[in-house]
Design a protein around this motif. Structure first.
Motif, PDB file in Angstrom:
ATOM      1  N   GLU A 134       3.222  -2.228 -13.471  1.00  0.00           N
ATOM      2  CA  GLU A 134       2.417  -0.966 -13.426  1.00  0.00           C
ATOM      3  C   GLU A 134       2.966   0.239 -13.195  1.00  0.00           C
ATOM      4  O   GLU A 134       2.711   1.336 -13.926  1.00  0.00           O
ATOM      5  N   SER A 135       3.760   0.446 -12.164  1.00  0.00           N
ATOM      6  CA  SER A 135       4.419   2.022 -11.786  1.00  0.00           C
ATOM      7  C   SER A 135       5.402   1.676 -10.820  1.00  0.00           C
ATOM      8  O   SER A 135       5.812   0.643 -10.190  1.00  0.00           O
ATOM      9  N   MET A 136       6.814   2.619 -11.052  1.00  0.00           N
ATOM     10  CA  MET A 136       7.533   2.718  -9.885  1.00  0.00           C
ATOM     11  C   MET A 136       8.208   4.092  -9.511  1.00  0.00           C
ATOM     12  O   MET A 136       7.416   4.882 -10.220  1.00  0.00           O
ATOM     13  N   PHE A 137       8.748   4.158  -8.528  1.00  0.00           N
ATOM     14  CA  PHE A 137       8.933   5.743  -8.220  1.00  0.00           C
ATOM     15  C   PHE A 137      10.607   5.525  -7.497  1.00  0.00           C
ATOM     16  O   PHE A 137      10.912   4.341  -6.792  1.00  0.00           O
ATOM     17  N   SER A 138      11.137   6.805  -7.507  1.00  0.00           N
ATOM     18  CA  SER A 138      12.254   6.871  -6.631  1.00  0.00           C
ATOM     19  C   SER A 138      12.254   8.298  -5.824  1.00  0.00           C
ATOM     20  O   SER A 138      11.747   9.183  -6.338  1.00  0.00           O
ATOM     21  N   ARG A 139      12.842   8.075  -4.699  1.00  0.00           N
ATOM     22  CA  ARG A 139      13.122   9.448  -3.610  1.00  0.00           C
ATOM     23  C   ARG A 139      14.346   9.331  -3.759  1.00  0.00           C
ATOM     24  O   ARG A 139      14.950  10.574  -3.214  1.00  0.00           O
ATOM     25  N   GLU A 140      15.221   8.338  -4.155  1.00  0.00           N
ATOM     26  CA  GLU A 140      16.723   8.587  -3.987  1.00  0.00           C
ATOM     27  C   GLU A 140      17.268   8.190  -5.559  1.00  0.00           C
ATOM     28  O   GLU A 140      16.489   7.182  -6.166  1.00  0.00           O
ATOM     29  N   SER A 141      18.093   8.478  -6.010  1.00  0.00           N
ATOM     30  CA  SER A 141      18.514   8.373  -7.416  1.00  0.00           C
ATOM     31  C   SER A 141      18.805   6.686  -7.595  1.00  0.00           C
ATOM     32  O   SER A 141      19.459   6.108  -6.773  1.00  0.00           O
ATOM     33  N   ALA A 161       0.824  -1.246  -0.008  1.00  0.00           N
ATOM     34  CA  ALA A 161       0.033   0.040   0.095  1.00  0.00           C
ATOM     35  C   ALA A 161       0.904   1.211   0.055  1.00  0.00           C
ATOM     36  O   ALA A 161       0.500   2.234  -0.567  1.00  0.00           O
ATOM     37  N   GLU A 162       1.853   1.377   0.544  1.00  0.00           N
ATOM     38  CA  GLU A 162       2.970   2.352   0.726  1.00  0.00           C
ATOM     39  C   GLU A 162       3.374   2.761  -0.675  1.00  0.00           C
ATOM     40  O   GLU A 162       3.767   3.687  -1.055  1.00  0.00           O
ATOM     41  N   VAL A 163       3.834   1.565  -1.212  1.00  0.00           N
ATOM     42  CA  VAL A 163       4.641   1.592  -2.527  1.00  0.00           C
ATOM     43  C   VAL A 163       3.435   2.196  -3.513  1.00  0.00           C
ATOM     44  O   VAL A 163       3.848   3.306  -4.396  1.00  0.00           O
ATOM     45  N   ILE A 164       2.305   1.718  -3.729  1.00  0.00           N
ATOM     46  CA  ILE A 164       1.460   2.299  -4.648  1.00  0.00           C
ATOM     47  C   ILE A 164       0.922   3.689  -4.321  1.00  0.00           C
ATOM     48  O   ILE A 164       0.658   4.640  -5.096  1.00  0.00           O
ATOM     49  N   GLN A 165       0.868   3.959  -3.093  1.00  0.00           N
ATOM     50  CA  GLN A 165       0.777   5.261  -2.607  1.00  0.00           C
ATOM     51  C   GLN A 165       1.988   6.424  -3.175  1.00  0.00           C
ATOM     52  O   GLN A 165       1.772   7.258  -3.679  1.00  0.00           O
ATOM     53  N   VAL A 168      12.701   4.614   0.014  1.00  0.00           N
ATOM     54  CA  VAL A 168      12.923   5.406  -0.959  1.00  0.00           C
ATOM     55  C   VAL A 168      12.804   5.108  -2.362  1.00  0.00           C
ATOM     56  O   VAL A 168      13.502   5.792  -3.428  1.00  0.00           O
ATOM     57  N   GLY A 169      12.157   3.898  -2.877  1.00  0.00           N
ATOM     58  CA  GLY A 169      12.007   3.462  -4.126  1.00  0.00           C
ATOM     59  C   GLY A 169      11.202   2.293  -4.222  1.00  0.00           C
ATOM     60  O   GLY A 169      11.210   1.508  -3.180  1.00  0.00           O
ATOM     61  N   GLY A 170      10.759   2.023  -5.300  1.00  0.00           N
ATOM     62  CA  GLY A 170       9.892   0.800  -5.300  1.00  0.00           C
ATOM     63  C   GLY A 170       9.284   0.512  -6.772  1.00  0.00           C
ATOM     64  O   GLY A 170       9.255   1.475  -7.531  1.00  0.00           O
ATOM     65  N   ASP A 200      -9.675   4.708  -6.404  1.00  0.00           N
ATOM     66  CA  ASP A 200     -10.260   3.475  -6.564  1.00  0.00           C
ATOM     67  C   ASP A 200      -9.378   2.452  -7.235  1.00  0.00           C
ATOM     68  O   ASP A 200      -9.234   1.242  -6.858  1.00  0.00           O
ATOM     69  N   MET A 201      -8.324   2.967  -8.071  1.00  0.00           N
ATOM     70  CA  MET A 201      -7.387   2.017  -8.649  1.00  0.00           C
ATOM     71  C   MET A 201      -6.292   1.434  -7.371  1.00  0.00           C
ATOM     72  O   MET A 201      -6.052   0.465  -7.352  1.00  0.00           O
ATOM     73  N   GLN A 202      -5.982   2.446  -6.495  1.00  0.00           N
ATOM     74  CA  GLN A 202      -5.019   1.826  -5.540  1.00  0.00           C
ATOM     75  C   GLN A 202      -5.997   0.749  -4.530  1.00  0.00           C
ATOM     76  O   GLN A 202      -5.432  -0.262  -4.410  1.00  0.00           O
ATOM     77  N   SER A 203      -7.485   1.110  -4.255  1.00  0.00           N
ATOM     78  CA  SER A 203      -8.128  -0.010  -3.547  1.00  0.00           C
ATOM     79  C   SER A 203      -8.164  -1.260  -4.317  1.00  0.00           C
ATOM     80  O   SER A 203      -8.202  -2.285  -3.899  1.00  0.00           O
TER      81      SER A 203
END
Length: 235
Positions: free
Chosen positions: A161-168, A99-103, A146-148, A120-123
Motif C-alpha cells: 500500500e505505501s512506504m516511507f523513509s525518514r533516513e536514506s 498505526a505509526e507506520v500508516i500515519q 525512520v522507515g517502513g 477513514d483509510m487509516q481507520s
C-alpha cells in the motif's frame, strides 16, 4: 458512468469493466469494512481516493508487480544488507507499530503530493491489521521510527500500500527484506513508478495478474510475517 456500490452489501463489478481513462477506475461507493476490503483485494481491486471524493475502487491495466526473482539489489543496498547482518545499522520489526507506520506514510504523502491515506483509510486499515490481514514493517534507528511500509497479506501475495523513509534507503530496506523472507511470491505494487522499476518491478496485464494471484491467495504454505521471520532471512 461507473457503478455505485450499495453501502451495506457492496458487490464489485467484473474488473474487465474498469475504465481505460482514468486507468482502472471501476466503481464508487460502498464501505471500507474488513469484509469489503478483503473481498476487493481477492479480486484485484483496491481503494484510492482523496478527502473530497467518494470511495473510489480501482483495478488498473497493466499492473505493476515485484517478485523475488525480479528483485534488483544495488551495490549500496547490498552494503547496507551486509551491515544489517552484522547488526551495525537499523533494527527491523514486523507488526509492532502499524498505526505509526500508516500515519508516517500519510504525512510523507501529504507533504509531497497530497495524500489518499485519509483518516477513514487509516481507520479502515487499522481494522484490517487487527483482523490479521494488514501488516507493517518498521525500520528503527535506536528508538526512532525512520522507515517502513504497510500492506495486506493473503496467502503468498502481499498487496503493498505505501512506504516511507525518514533516513536514506530505509523504505527500500523494508521492501527488500520483505521479499527475502520467502513468504510471498508476488508483491502487488499497483501502478508504475520509476522507483519501483529500479528495484525490478515489472508491468503485467491485469488478466495475467489476477490469474497469477488466484492460486496463491489461499496457499497453505504461507508462513507468518513476524519480526523473527523478517530478520532471519536477511541475505
Amino acid at each position: 458512468m461507473i457503478p455505485w456500490l450499495d453501502n451495506l452489501n457492496p458487490e464489485f463489478p467484473p474488473v474487465e469493466h474498469a475504465l481505460k481513462e482514468p486507468d482502472g477506475l471501476l466503481c464508487a461507493g460502498g464501505n471500507l469494512s474488513v469484509d469489503t476490503l478483503a473481498s476487493a483485494y481477492r479480486q484485484g481491486i483496491f481503494p484510492w481516493f482523496s478527502d473530497d471524493q467518494p470511495i473510489l475502487w480501482w483495478s488498473p491495466d497493466p499492473r505493476m508487480i515485484l517478485t523475488p526473482e525480479t528483485l534488483r539489489i544495488s551495490k549500496s543496498m547490498r552494503k547496507l544488507l551486509r551491515q544489517q547482518r552484522n547488526g551495525e545499522r537499523f533494527r527491523l520489526t514486523a507488526n509492532q507499530s502499524f498505526a505509526e507506520v500508516i500515519q508516517a506514510c500519510a504525512e510523507i504523502r501529504k507533504k509531497h503530493e497530497g495524500t489518499w491515506i485519509t483518516e477513514d483509510m487509516q481507520s479502515a486499515y487499522i481494522d484490517l491489521y487487527k483482523a490479521g490481514y494488514a501488516h507493517s514493517i518498521e525500520v528503527w534507528s535506536d528508538d526512532s521510527l525512520v522507515g517502513g511500509l504497510y500492506g495486506v497479506a493473503m496467502g503468498r501475495v502481499f498487496f503493498g500500500e505505501s512506504m516511507f523513509s525518514r533516513e536514506s534507503n530505509t523504505s527500500k530496506l523494508a521492501l527488500i527484506v520483505l521479499l527475502q523472507t520467502a513468504l510471498f511470491d508476488v508483491v502487488d505494487c499497483q501502478v508504475h513508478t520509476h522507483h519501483l522499476e529500479s528495484l525490478g518491478a515489472q508491468l503485467v496485464s491485469r488478466k495475467s495478474f489476477i490469474e497469477r494471484i488466484q492460486p496463491l491467495l489461499t496457499s497453505t504454505s504461507a508462513g507468518a510475517l513476524t519480526t523473527d521471520s523478517l530478520c532471519s532471512k536477511i541475505l
